[in-house]
Design a protein around this motif. Structure first.
Motif, short mmCIF file in Angstrom:
data_model
loop_
_atom_site.label_atom_id
_atom_site.label_comp_id
_atom_site.label_asym_id
_atom_site.label_seq_id
_atom_site.Cartn_x
_atom_site.Cartn_y
_atom_site.Cartn_z
N ILE A 23 -103.92 -10.32 33.21
CA ILE A 23 -105.19 -10.33 32.83
C ILE A 23 -105.47 -8.86 32.55
O ILE A 23 -105.40 -7.93 33.26
N VAL A 64 -113.67 -12.72 36.34
CA VAL A 64 -111.94 -12.57 36.08
C VAL A 64 -111.31 -13.70 36.89
O VAL A 64 -110.43 -14.19 36.37
N ALA A 93 -107.95 -8.84 39.46
CA ALA A 93 -107.02 -8.95 38.33
C ALA A 93 -105.87 -8.53 38.81
O ALA A 93 -104.76 -9.00 38.01
#
Length: 317
Positions: free
Chosen positions: A139, A103, A134
């Protein structure tokens, strides 16, 4: 309340509750589980194209599709929607457990590429560390349960029908077993109620008459369950061992050059003999294992032959 009404009420309530659970909750979950296993059997490029098609339905088109045709399989794609730019990262494989690092890498790529946001797609699972990473970023995380609804309608129709059929058959089987349990539960409720109810001289004959049907019903309910209990749902390890045994046996069968499990529901067979000669041997091996007896078999024609590829099943659920 009549003892018979009590038994009927207990049976109906427990049976209907179990049926609703298996049909509305477990069946979609099983369908998703079988579907994700099927996705994990795809090649990397096939999986990427499937996810790109799902993104296209959102209006996110690949920015440089002509470059993708000439490159090796890649995991990151640049998508465009008007003036917006998004990065798509594909992590192919049901064994993926996404932590914080992937991530954070995607977030860094978004900053360097001046994109509006990113999407991370995988058949696996995003762990808590990945979800925490995140937070505060643009995202979107599409792991197994979130990815399946996006791509379900895009996979091959015959495979999608096979997955749905498999999940439906399992739900029906479990619902049938639950109704046998519901009948037993209703009979037990009748027996308990008749045992705790005060008995007078006038109702003694009636009570004696009621105990016999309750016992008979209990016996009738338990007896049919024996064939159902004989079925053993294999674990993941047992299923893989059964699949290996089938391939090992088929490799020694005359007329068959190779067998490959494309997915847990699809077996591909390369042959040099006629279909009529090898098909009984294929079914003989698959039907040794109930969990594999409904496998979809792809029969490839002999090398240099003009025969088409054939799809067959030894047994339908």
């Amino acid at each position: 309340m009549s003892i018979w009404l009590l038994g009927l009420a207990v049976t109906l309530v427990s049976g209907i509750a179990a049926t609703v659970y298996f049909w509305l909750i477990r069946r979609p979950h099983d369908e998703m589980s079988y579907g994700l296993h099927a996705l994990s059997g795809l090649r990397w490029r096939e999986f990427s194209k499937l996810v790109l098609a799902a993104m296209a339905r959102r209006g996110l088109m690949e920015a440089t599709p002509e470059q993708q045709e000439s490159r090796e399989p890649q995991s990151t794609f640049l998508l465009a929607r008007g003036d917006e730019r998004w990065l798509l990262s594909c992590k192919h494989g049901s064994a993926y457990r996404i932590a914080a690092a992937p991530v954070q890498e995607l977030a860094a790529s978004i900053r360097l590429g001046a994109a509006q946001g990113g999407i991370l797609a995988t058949e696996g699972k995003v762990e808590k560390e990945g979800r925490d990473a995140a937070q505060g970023t643009n995202i979107e995380l599409l792991d197994g349960p979130r990815l399946w609804p996006e791509v379900r309608d895009l996979i091959e129709p015959s495979l999608r029908e096979q997955i749905a059929h498999y999940a439906t058959a399992r739900a029906k089987r479990h619902a049938g077993i639950s109704w046998l349990g519901a009948i037993t539960l209703g009979a037990l409720a009748m027996a308990v109620w008749s045992g705790t109810r005060p008995t007078t001289a006038t109702d003694a004959p009636a009570a004696a008459a009621q105990v016999v049907p309750a016992s008979a019903k209990t016996t009738a309910a338990v007896a049919p369950s024996t064939p159902q209990e004989s079925f053993h749902e294999p674990t993941e390890a047992e299923l893989e061992a059964q699949m290996r045994d089938v391939l090992k046996a088929l490799s020694k069968t005359p007329g068959i050059t190779r067998g490959v499990w494309q997915t847990k529901l699809t077996l591909s067979i390369d042959r040099v003999a006629s279909e009529k000669d090898i098909w009984p041997w294929i079914c003989l091996e698959l039907e040794r294992y109930p969990a594999l007896s409904t496998t979809r078999v792809q029969l490839n024609p002999p090398p240099g032959s003009s025969e088409p590829v054939r799809w067959r099943q030894c047994r339908n659920m």
